[in-house]
Structures are given as structure tokens and as C-alpha cells.
Design an enzyme around this catalytic site. Sequence first.
Site, PDB file in Angstrom:
ATOM      1  N   GLY A 254       0.894  -1.316   0.007  1.00  0.00           N
ATOM      2  CA  GLY A 254      -0.068   0.229   0.048  1.00  0.00           C
ATOM      3  C   GLY A 254       0.837   1.168  -0.205  1.00  0.00           C
ATOM      4  O   GLY A 254       1.907   1.212   0.112  1.00  0.00           O
ATOM      5  N   ASN A 255       0.230   2.376  -0.367  1.00  0.00           N
ATOM      6  CA  ASN A 255       0.897   3.678  -0.592  1.00  0.00           C
ATOM      7  C   ASN A 255       0.184   4.595  -0.730  1.00  0.00           C
ATOM      8  O   ASN A 255      -1.131   4.700  -1.169  1.00  0.00           O
ATOM      9  CB  ASN A 255       1.988   3.579  -1.525  1.00  0.00           C
TER      10      ASN A 255
ATOM     11  N   SER B 229       9.606   2.258  -1.258  1.00  0.00           N
ATOM     12  CA  SER B 229       9.426   1.037  -1.567  1.00  0.00           C
ATOM     13  C   SER B 229       9.743   0.241  -0.708  1.00  0.00           C
ATOM     14  O   SER B 229      10.909   0.336   0.046  1.00  0.00           O
ATOM     15  CB  SER B 229       9.932   0.438  -2.902  1.00  0.00           C
TER      16      SER B 229
ATOM     17  N   HIS C 289      -3.171   3.331  -2.789  1.00  0.00           N
ATOM     18  CA  HIS C 289      -3.535   2.132  -3.126  1.00  0.00           C
ATOM     19  C   HIS C 289      -3.283   1.216  -2.001  1.00  0.00           C
ATOM     20  O   HIS C 289      -2.577   1.556  -1.152  1.00  0.00           O
ATOM     21  CB  HIS C 289      -2.339   1.759  -4.312  1.00  0.00           C
TER      22      HIS C 289
ATOM     23  N   TYR D 247     -23.923  18.154   2.632  1.00  0.00           N
ATOM     24  CA  TYR D 247     -23.682  17.473   4.117  1.00  0.00           C
ATOM     25  C   TYR D 247     -22.412  18.178   4.604  1.00  0.00           C
ATOM     26  O   TYR D 247     -21.347  18.610   3.993  1.00  0.00           O
ATOM     27  CB  TYR D 247     -23.452  15.962   3.819  1.00  0.00           C
TER      28      TYR D 247
END
Length: 238
Positions: A41-42, A66, A116, A235
Site C-alpha cells: 500500500g501507499n 518501496s 493504493h 452534508y
Amino acid sequence: MSTSLDAYPDAVRDAVARARERVSALHAELPRWGLVVWTAGNVSERVVVDPDAGPSERDLLVIKPSGVTYDELSPDAMVVCDLDGELVEGTRAPSSDTAAHAYVYRHMAEVGGVVHTHSTYATAWAARGEAVPCVLTMMADEFGGDIPVGPFALIGDDSIGRGIVETLRDSRSPAVLMRNHGPFTIGRDARAAVKAAVMVEEVARTVHVSRQLGEPLPIAQQDVDSLYARYQNVYGQR
């Protein structure tokens, strides 16, 4: 060819420093909400080089390095790249998804943040190559309809980015399920993209559970449109 951050004006370097702080803090939200394991994930955020002119291909992005675990992350650990994915500043290699993030920023000027994850339920839908149907008011609010599926693409170049842009360019959804891979989300900034990542996992889980009990009931398109307009424009605090 990329250049050093020293070549940029003080205002840009200050903006990068602030983005490093935000992106580092937002990475902590991914394990907090159970969206990632280990180093997967990132989060990235666009740094606009010329605020007067607005977003452009000359902008920079700040992203996680990484293969670094989340407890090792800090503002100083974040890396800075140009929108060709080339390293501008940092001591570590950028995320393997950097080319995808950079492609999104180059082709979607309205996007200021990309996330991601491999969150379990959203990735399960991606593994089936199946869109999450809009059967919850929460989905209508946040995504404006179904959460679409993007094409299969290999990691390493901008193929994933092309799939994200092709899928989301004409969609109200800030999330796409890249087939056999997992969710990518976009937002006006990195915080908005993280929120979308949290929400896509929540609705993917809820709709999955609903399907175990029976077929979920659809929401009429006019009601989806009404819910989306209210949530996006009325909202919350303004």
C-alpha cells in the site's frame, strides 16, 4: 530528465516539506483502518509547482519509499518524484506504484491525492473482476454509483495508471478496483483519497455480507443522484 529539489524555489520546497508531513501521517491511517499488511500500500500527494497557473505536468509528488514498513515511516523517509516518476529527492527508491500515481496526476489535473491498498474485501471483488453494486445509501453518497472495475495490468510501468484514468475519467467514483490487484482511490488531496480507501473497503465488506443473506436490493438511479448531490454539496460543515 529529473532535477534536484534544490533547483526549485523556496515556496515549492516549503510545500514539499508540508506534503511530506501530511503523507507520512496519512500512511498511519492505512494500518489503523486495517487496509494494509506488512509493506503493501501507499499514499501520494501532488505538489503544485506553480499555484497561480494550477496543476500541470511540471508538478511533483510525495510518496512512500518501496518496501519500507509502516513503523519506519516519517516525513524525512518520504520521497519526492516528478510526474515522470523520476526521483527528485530522497535516499530510498520510491514505491513500485509510483509510475501509476504519476500517470494519474499527469492526466487528471483535478486529482491531488492517490492511494493504493490491498484491503481484503475490496481486493476480493477485484479478484472476481466484479464491480461493487450501489445498493447502499453510503455508496450513493460517496461514490455516486457502482465502484467500477479496471483492467488487468502489470506493475512496473504506467499500465496501471492508464487503467485507472480510463476507468475513472467518466465516473463519479473516486475508487476503482483494478482486476486481480486491488483498489486505487483518488481525491482532491491525499486525505480525501485515504477517506475513499477506507470507505471502499467498508462498503465492499457490507455488500459481500449482504450477498450471503440474499440478493441486495438496488437503489433507483434518481435516488442515487439525489443522495450524491446532497452529500457532495450540502452534508457537513462548509
